[in-house]
Design an enzyme around this catalytic site. Structure first.
Site, PDB file in Angstrom:
ATOM      1  N   TYR A 478       0.836  -1.200   0.000  1.00 54.86           N
ATOM      2  CA  TYR A 478       0.000   0.000   0.000  1.00 54.86           C
ATOM      3  C   TYR A 478       0.876   1.256   0.000  1.00 54.86           C
ATOM      4  O   TYR A 478       0.941   1.972  -0.973  1.00 54.86           O
ATOM      5  CB  TYR A 478      -0.953  -0.014   1.197  1.00 54.86           C
ATOM      6  CG  TYR A 478      -1.939   1.137   1.181  1.00 54.86           C
ATOM      7  CD1 TYR A 478      -3.069   1.081   0.380  1.00 54.86           C
ATOM      8  CD2 TYR A 478      -1.719   2.280   1.950  1.00 54.86           C
ATOM      9  CE1 TYR A 478      -3.965   2.153   0.338  1.00 54.86           C
ATOM     10  CE2 TYR A 478      -2.612   3.344   1.925  1.00 54.86           C
ATOM     11  CZ  TYR A 478      -3.728   3.274   1.111  1.00 54.86           C
ATOM     12  OH  TYR A 478      -4.610   4.332   1.075  1.00 54.86           O
ATOM     13  N   SER A 558      -6.532   1.164  -4.382  1.00 52.12           N
ATOM     14  CA  SER A 558      -6.609   2.585  -4.073  1.00 52.12           C
ATOM     15  C   SER A 558      -5.226   3.209  -4.231  1.00 52.12           C
ATOM     16  O   SER A 558      -4.668   3.193  -5.321  1.00 52.12           O
ATOM     17  CB  SER A 558      -7.186   2.777  -2.672  1.00 52.12           C
ATOM     18  OG  SER A 558      -7.588   4.101  -2.472  1.00 52.12           O
ATOM     19  N   ASP A 642     -17.840   3.878  -7.417  1.00 52.09           N
ATOM     20  CA  ASP A 642     -16.693   4.295  -6.618  1.00 52.09           C
ATOM     21  C   ASP A 642     -16.588   5.813  -6.659  1.00 52.09           C
ATOM     22  O   ASP A 642     -16.131   6.388  -7.647  1.00 52.09           O
ATOM     23  CB  ASP A 642     -15.406   3.659  -7.154  1.00 52.09           C
ATOM     24  CG  ASP A 642     -14.212   3.888  -6.220  1.00 52.09           C
ATOM     25  OD1 ASP A 642     -14.337   4.725  -5.306  1.00 52.09           O
ATOM     26  OD2 ASP A 642     -13.183   3.234  -6.404  1.00 52.09           O
ATOM     27  N   HIS A 677     -15.858   1.652  -3.679  1.00 50.53           N
ATOM     28  CA  HIS A 677     -14.428   1.546  -3.436  1.00 50.53           C
ATOM     29  C   HIS A 677     -14.058   0.235  -2.741  1.00 50.53           C
ATOM     30  O   HIS A 677     -12.894  -0.143  -2.720  1.00 50.53           O
ATOM     31  CB  HIS A 677     -13.974   2.744  -2.595  1.00 50.53           C
ATOM     32  CG  HIS A 677     -12.515   3.019  -2.677  1.00 50.53           C
ATOM     33  ND1 HIS A 677     -11.874   3.295  -3.874  1.00 50.53           N
ATOM     34  CD2 HIS A 677     -11.547   3.058  -1.723  1.00 50.53           C
ATOM     35  CE1 HIS A 677     -10.582   3.505  -3.642  1.00 50.53           C
ATOM     36  NE2 HIS A 677     -10.363   3.358  -2.349  1.00 50.53           N
TER      37      HIS A 677
END
Length: 707
Positions: A478, A558, A642, A677
């Site tokens: 991430y 994301s 989203d 999302h």
């Protein structure tokens, strides 16, 4: 920056996509029309030929989505083991999942999913050994499970229960209220709320909302002018009292909270830094004004409890690894705060008051460690957790009971009952999963990044794995927004692990694993550190004979989707498969949609300066795809609702990737309907996406799984 639109070509013409029989044959993709839109940044022209795909409600975009999904569905349907994989994933997910209980007004509440229910159900029981009964079942709020329960909020007098829901995965929330005792749904209903709960004071609650958006642009237009309202029970939303707004800063968030004793109203302001400003109003004094407690939004200021006149604060102010401080209601300014628990060598990641004691969670090399402190800030004892993993405590300041949930990469989430006096705990509930954890091992390795920084990585695999350089790897990261990746269990990994795969989870800079300094080292003009860390992880796994470049799949969502997009464009030779999920792919325009402006503290924007524009353009996934390049087998994943990272990011990236990719590797896009999302996605959609993702990965890594 100014925009120059030269002219637009006509409506796109869609070609019929045909799925080829062999993976080695190049797929035929829908023809995507181009427009001659050019943006000018500090004298530099940047074409944006697929700008029209930003219009998420147009007929042309809908036709493109349909055509792309046809190609994707045809491709996935021809993977020989895809259906068997879906069945296996469904079977391993079909177990009773029970959350950690929490106590409110003398009753115990917990979430439970019988196995394959689309949404977990909230139950209540009068005692721990009492008969549970359904308190709120979100599965009854829609026919297809796409309405999710996102929060539950009990009034302090116990009379009312407010709850928030989201539809189709959107960040938009609605607030409903029911009578706690009877379960009767009341007439009170709030719309267009966002990033909020229901914070009770008396017979009403505070919430945050935006003005109703332009019809047809609910999921794409910039969100501005967040406001705090107070809703009095029994009145319509149109009569709600405006408590706070700041028209001078429309692109900020404003939220409220009230302590359980209803003595203080806290006001949080965020969105223009890495942290938040904090204000308070003394509710004991009629017409008291809001008073500033802390105003520097580059630090986090979070009240965790109020006892008498003392406010217990969780903060990283002058403490990058966080500490606890106390403030006095009568002298609340930051300059008057007192340190309670000083900063440690490890990161203080969570804190709460249970049974008049402080429960503190510290992160050491990305794994949780738990301690009990007195309210005087003195350590009492460490709670020795079952293994390296993640913990979450449940309880209030007056509770005599405490529970905690624990999970690791090989231990499904279990609940324990903790005895504070004896410092012992016993297993309260444990799920029964079709997974033998004794067959697997998790190790933590540390490897050097490009600049020599040591990066931690967890590796989970079968105990009999051979380091012969041939093992398939699912590499996940991430690296942003101060978010830490701690150990956790997922049934979705089981078939991959059982078929010889390695799950690798990397703790990249930009996250919060080592505090705010670690976070800042992966932001703005240091963002390349994050990509270097991830690339170095793959190189380490190759050099240490775990795998080879033809056996690595990279995955992230994301900000992690940005990570995958940047790394696959910088090092297309290093990875065999790439799965960017709901990713931020256009770094020059991300701030122009919904709440994208809120990410500027991590990214900077293309309008900040010439240097910032050039840096963003230098790694923006969309702008670094090069014609004639052989890219990894790629499945871009997004969803039509989203409104966090709008699907236009993925749409434009997929169209450009299909245009540029000169190899035979598939470059497809999976576009989910009635989903957002990720949060609140119904189990049926979750399982379908897991099956498609792992089937794509395993097929393109050359795996022949036994399922």
């Amino acid at each position: 920056m100014k925009k120059v639109t030269l002219f637009a070509t006509g409506i796109i013409m869609m070609s019929c996509a045909q799925q080829q029989q062999q993976q080695q044959q190049k797929l035929m993709y829908p023809e995507t029309a181009k427009v001659d839109t050019v943006d000018v940044y500090f004298g530099t022209e940047v074409p944006d030929p697929y700008r029209w795909l930003e219009n998420d409600t147009s007929a042309a975009t809908a036709a493109w989505v349909e055509a792309q999904n046809k190609v994707t569905n045809d491709y996935l349907s021809k993977i020989p083991f895809r259906d068997a994989l879906l069945k296996r994933l469904t079977d391993v997910a079909n177990y009773e999942k029970i959350g950690t209980p929490f106590k409110k007004h003398g009753k115990y509440y917990f979430y439970k999913n019988d196995g394959l229910q689309n949404q977990s159900v909230l139950y209540v029981q009068d005692s721990l050994d009492g008969e549970p009964r359904v308190f709120l079942d979100p599965n009854k709020l829609s026919d297809d499970g796409t309405v999710a329960l996102t929060g539950i909020y009990f009034s302090n007098n116990g009379k009312y229960t407010g709850y928030t829901i989201a539809r189709s995965g959107s960040d938009w929330q609605e607030i409903y209220v029911m009578d706690t005792e009877t379960g009767k749904l009341l007439d009170d209903h709030i719309e267009w709320a966002k990033f909020t709960g229901a914070t009770w004071q008396g017979d009403g609650f505070y919430y945050s909302a935006y003005d109703a958006p332009v019809k047809g642009k609910e999921f794409s237009n910039v969100n501005e002018n967040h406001k705090i309202y107070y809703h009095k029970m029994g009145t319509p939303q149109s009569q709600d009292k405006l408590v706070y707004q700041n028209q001078a800063y429309p692109k900020r968030f404003y939220t409220a909270s009230v302590n359980e004793d209803e003595t203080i109203l806290f006001l949080y302001e965020s969105g223009d830094g890495r942290g938040n400003a904090l204000y308070m109003k003394d509710l004991r004094k009629p017409n008291a004004p809001f008073v500033a407690m802390a105003t520097d939004m580059d630090y986090t200021y979070a009240p965790i409890e109020v006892i008498g006149d003392k406010i217990y604060m969780f903060t990283n102010y002058n403490a990058p690894k966080y500490r606890l401080m106390t403030a006095d209601i009568n002298k609340p300014a930051l300059k008057d705060w007192t340190e309670l628990v000083p900063e440690s060598e490890n990161v203080l990641s969570d804190a709460g008051v249970i049974g008049e004691k402080l429960f503190l969670t510290y992160d050491k090399d990305a794994a949780n460690h738990a301690y009990v402190y007195g309210l005087d800030g003195k350590e009492i004892q460490e709670i020795k957790l079952p293994s390296l993993g993640s913990v979450g405590f449940s309880g209030d300041k007056d509770d005599k009971e405490c529970f905690f949930g624990f999970t690791s990469f090989t231990i499904p989430g279990a609940t324990y009952k903790y005895d504070m006096d004896a410092n012992t705990y016993e297993l309260f509930r444990a799920p029964k999963v079709d997974f033998n954890s004794d067959e697997f091992i998790t190790e933590q390795v540390f490897y050097p990044s490009k600049d020599g920084t040591k990066i931690p990585m967890f590796l989970t695999y079968k105990k009999d794995l051979k380091k012969d350089g041939k093992n398939p790897v699912y590499l996940y990261g991430y690296g942003g927004f101060n978010i830490s990746l701690n150990p956790g269990f997922s049934t979705s990994r089981i078939p991959f692990l059982q078929n010889g795969g390695i799950y690798a989870q990397v703790n990249l800079r930009g996250g919060g694993e080592y505090g705010e300094d670690w976070h800042i080292a992966g932001t703005k003009m240091q963002k390349q550190n994050v990509f270097d860390d991830f690339i170095a992880a793959a190189e380490y796994l190759i050099n240490d004979k775990y795998t080879n470049k033809d056996k690595i799949a990279i995955v992230g969502g994301s900000n992690g989707g940005l990570l995958v997009g940047a790394c696959m464009t910088q090092r297309p030779d290093l990875f065999r498969v790439a799965i960017p999920q709901v990713g931020v792919m256009d770094m020059l325009r991300y701030h122009k949609f919904t709440i994208g402006w809120n990410w500027a503290s991590d990214y900077g924007t293309s309008e900040d300066s010439k240097e910032m524009f050039e840096y963003l353009k230098g790694y923006s996934p969309l702008h670094n795809l090069k014609p004639g390049t052989k890219y990894p087998a790629t499945m871009v994943i997004t969803a039509d609702h989203d409104d966090r990272v709008v699907p236009a990011h993925s749409f434009k990236f997929a169209a450009t990737l299909q245009e540029c990719n000169d190899g035979t590797n598939p470059t497809i896009i999976r576009i989910e309907s009635k989903a957002g999302h990720g949060a609140g996605k119904p189990m049926t959609k979750v399982l379908e996406e897991q099956a498609d993702t792992y089937a794509f990965i395993m097929y393109n890594l050359g795996m022949k799984p036994k399922i």
